[in-house]
Design a protein around this motif. Structure first.
Motif, PDB file in Angstrom:
ATOM      1  N   GLU A  95       5.483   1.147  -6.277  1.00 46.64           N
ATOM      2  CA  GLU A  95       4.565   0.709  -7.324  1.00 46.64           C
ATOM      3  C   GLU A  95       3.879   1.921  -7.954  1.00 46.64           C
ATOM      4  O   GLU A  95       3.161   2.651  -7.279  1.00 46.64           O
ATOM      5  CB  GLU A  95       3.520  -0.247  -6.748  1.00 46.64           C
ATOM      6  CG  GLU A  95       2.568  -0.790  -7.796  1.00 46.64           C
ATOM      7  CD  GLU A  95       1.598  -1.784  -7.206  1.00 46.64           C
ATOM      8  OE1 GLU A  95       1.911  -2.984  -7.221  1.00 46.64           O
ATOM      9  OE2 GLU A  95       0.533  -1.348  -6.712  1.00 46.64           O
ATOM     10  N   HIS A 118       1.157   3.898  -9.795  1.00 45.51           N
ATOM     11  CA  HIS A 118      -0.291   3.696  -9.824  1.00 45.51           C
ATOM     12  C   HIS A 118      -0.726   3.266 -11.213  1.00 45.51           C
ATOM     13  O   HIS A 118      -0.238   3.781 -12.224  1.00 45.51           O
ATOM     14  CB  HIS A 118      -1.007   4.986  -9.407  1.00 45.51           C
ATOM     15  CG  HIS A 118      -2.450   4.785  -9.138  1.00 45.51           C
ATOM     16  ND1 HIS A 118      -3.413   5.040 -10.071  1.00 45.51           N
ATOM     17  CD2 HIS A 118      -3.095   4.333  -8.021  1.00 45.51           C
ATOM     18  CE1 HIS A 118      -4.602   4.770  -9.549  1.00 45.51           C
ATOM     19  NE2 HIS A 118      -4.431   4.338  -8.305  1.00 45.51           N
ATOM     20  N   TRP A 127      -8.408   5.389  -1.420  1.00 45.96           N
ATOM     21  CA  TRP A 127      -7.087   4.933  -1.005  1.00 45.96           C
ATOM     22  C   TRP A 127      -7.111   4.423   0.434  1.00 45.96           C
ATOM     23  O   TRP A 127      -7.939   4.829   1.237  1.00 45.96           O
ATOM     24  CB  TRP A 127      -6.041   6.028  -1.187  1.00 45.96           C
ATOM     25  CG  TRP A 127      -6.287   7.311  -0.440  1.00 45.96           C
ATOM     26  CD1 TRP A 127      -7.121   8.327  -0.814  1.00 45.96           C
ATOM     27  CD2 TRP A 127      -5.693   7.716   0.790  1.00 45.96           C
ATOM     28  NE1 TRP A 127      -7.069   9.341   0.104  1.00 45.96           N
ATOM     29  CE2 TRP A 127      -6.203   8.994   1.106  1.00 45.96           C
ATOM     30  CE3 TRP A 127      -4.784   7.132   1.656  1.00 45.96           C
ATOM     31  CZ2 TRP A 127      -5.826   9.690   2.248  1.00 45.96           C
ATOM     32  CZ3 TRP A 127      -4.403   7.831   2.798  1.00 45.96           C
ATOM     33  CH2 TRP A 127      -4.923   9.088   3.074  1.00 45.96           C
ATOM     34  N   THR A 185       3.511   7.380  -7.461  1.00 47.09           N
ATOM     35  CA  THR A 185       3.205   6.208  -6.642  1.00 47.09           C
ATOM     36  C   THR A 185       2.197   6.564  -5.556  1.00 47.09           C
ATOM     37  O   THR A 185       2.274   7.619  -4.933  1.00 47.09           O
ATOM     38  CB  THR A 185       4.460   5.607  -5.972  1.00 47.09           C
ATOM     39  OG1 THR A 185       4.946   6.475  -4.958  1.00 47.09           O
ATOM     40  CG2 THR A 185       5.551   5.312  -6.996  1.00 47.09           C
ATOM     41  N   LEU A 186       1.282   5.664  -5.338  1.00 48.59           N
ATOM     42  CA  LEU A 186       0.282   5.859  -4.302  1.00 48.59           C
ATOM     43  C   LEU A 186       0.943   5.848  -2.922  1.00 48.59           C
ATOM     44  O   LEU A 186       0.515   6.563  -2.018  1.00 48.59           O
ATOM     45  CB  LEU A 186      -0.803   4.782  -4.407  1.00 48.59           C
ATOM     46  CG  LEU A 186      -2.007   4.948  -3.512  1.00 48.59           C
ATOM     47  CD1 LEU A 186      -2.646   6.320  -3.668  1.00 48.59           C
ATOM     48  CD2 LEU A 186      -3.016   3.852  -3.794  1.00 48.59           C
ATOM     49  N   ASP A 187       1.993   5.060  -2.764  1.00 52.84           N
ATOM     50  CA  ASP A 187       2.689   4.999  -1.483  1.00 52.84           C
ATOM     51  C   ASP A 187       3.236   6.363  -1.080  1.00 52.84           C
ATOM     52  O   ASP A 187       2.991   6.838   0.036  1.00 52.84           O
ATOM     53  CB  ASP A 187       3.825   3.975  -1.551  1.00 52.84           C
ATOM     54  CG  ASP A 187       4.522   3.781  -0.220  1.00 52.84           C
ATOM     55  OD1 ASP A 187       3.839   3.455   0.772  1.00 52.84           O
ATOM     56  OD2 ASP A 187       5.754   3.964  -0.170  1.00 52.84           O
ATOM     57  N   HIS A 201      -1.352   3.717   5.388  1.00 55.70           N
ATOM     58  CA  HIS A 201      -0.424   2.824   6.076  1.00 55.70           C
ATOM     59  C   HIS A 201      -1.014   2.458   7.439  1.00 55.70           C
ATOM     60  O   HIS A 201      -1.885   3.162   7.949  1.00 55.70           O
ATOM     61  CB  HIS A 201       0.929   3.515   6.265  1.00 55.70           C
ATOM     62  CG  HIS A 201       1.603   3.848   4.977  1.00 55.70           C
ATOM     63  ND1 HIS A 201       1.484   5.087   4.370  1.00 55.70           N
ATOM     64  CD2 HIS A 201       2.382   3.102   4.167  1.00 55.70           C
ATOM     65  CE1 HIS A 201       2.179   5.088   3.249  1.00 55.70           C
ATOM     66  NE2 HIS A 201       2.730   3.894   3.098  1.00 55.70           N
ATOM     67  N   MET A 228     -10.236  -1.353  -2.780  1.00 56.65           N
ATOM     68  CA  MET A 228      -8.859  -1.483  -2.343  1.00 56.65           C
ATOM     69  C   MET A 228      -8.863  -1.793  -0.851  1.00 56.65           C
ATOM     70  O   MET A 228      -9.479  -1.096  -0.068  1.00 56.65           O
ATOM     71  CB  MET A 228      -8.125  -0.163  -2.626  1.00 56.65           C
ATOM     72  CG  MET A 228      -6.679  -0.207  -2.300  1.00 56.65           C
ATOM     73  SD  MET A 228      -5.842   1.394  -2.515  1.00 56.65           S
ATOM     74  CE  MET A 228      -6.063   1.687  -4.229  1.00 56.65           C
ATOM     75  N   THR A 250       0.452   8.768  -0.314  1.00 52.97           N
ATOM     76  CA  THR A 250      -0.182   8.428   0.970  1.00 52.97           C
ATOM     77  C   THR A 250       0.637   8.965   2.125  1.00 52.97           C
ATOM     78  O   THR A 250       0.085   9.536   3.076  1.00 52.97           O
ATOM     79  CB  THR A 250      -0.368   6.903   1.077  1.00 52.97           C
ATOM     80  OG1 THR A 250      -1.198   6.467  -0.010  1.00 52.97           O
ATOM     81  CG2 THR A 250      -1.011   6.519   2.386  1.00 52.97           C
ATOM     82  N   PRO A 304      -0.769   0.886   0.614  1.00 54.72           N
ATOM     83  CA  PRO A 304       0.005   1.132  -0.610  1.00 54.72           C
ATOM     84  C   PRO A 304       1.283   0.296  -0.652  1.00 54.72           C
ATOM     85  O   PRO A 304       1.849  -0.060   0.374  1.00 54.72           O
ATOM     86  CB  PRO A 304       0.314   2.627  -0.523  1.00 54.72           C
ATOM     87  CG  PRO A 304       0.252   2.946   0.930  1.00 54.72           C
ATOM     88  CD  PRO A 304      -0.787   2.030   1.512  1.00 54.72           C
TER      89      PRO A 304
END
Length: 142
Positions: free
Chosen positions: A9, A11, A114, A52-54, A117, A1, A57, A5
């Protein structure tokens, strides 16, 4: 990756995540009644998680404490409800797929690959949160 993120979205694994700086192990159980990751001295009534990974994170990057951010793969041991702190207050519906529970959540793994940002994004988020704190608008519905 390699990219950061993507907001909203889900995961690809379908897993649920908990972002923090706490050093946990597989089999550990997260329970309400612990100090907040984001408000010193505040005891939380819920455990928060996301699909969500966002969102995970952000949790890992913004959590209080020293050390690196971590994203754990978790399994709720009870019922979930939408997190009212983002659902409909900030975003219509629940596009962040953020949830909370008053029941235990078990750590079943750690996501190691991961990407966070950008420094500018993290600083902008910290600045925005500090402004909310100063204005008295940093309210957590817990």
């Amino acid at each position: 990756m390699t990219a950061g993120p993507i907001p909203f979205e889900v995961h690809e694994s379908g897993a649920l995540f908990h972002g923090t700086k706490a050093d946990l192990a597989v089999g550990d159980v997260l329970v309400p009644g612990r100090e907040s990751n984001f408000a010193a001295g505040r005891i939380m009534n819920h455990v928060y998680l996301t699909a969500t990974l966002d969102a995970a994170t952000w949790g890992a990057e913004l959590a209080a404490g020293q050390g690196r951010g971590r994203i754990y793969i978790v399994e709720p041991l009870g019922t979930l409800e939408d997190d009212p702190n983002v659902t409909d207050k900030k975003f219509p519906g629940n596009p962040t797929r953020s949830y909370r529970t008053t029941e235990p959540v078990k750590v079943v793994g750690e996501l190691l690959d991961w990407v966070g940002h950008s420094r500018d994004q993290v600083q902008a988020m910290r600045n925005g949160l500090a402004a909310l704190q100063q204005s008295g608008e940093a309210v957590i519905d817990d």
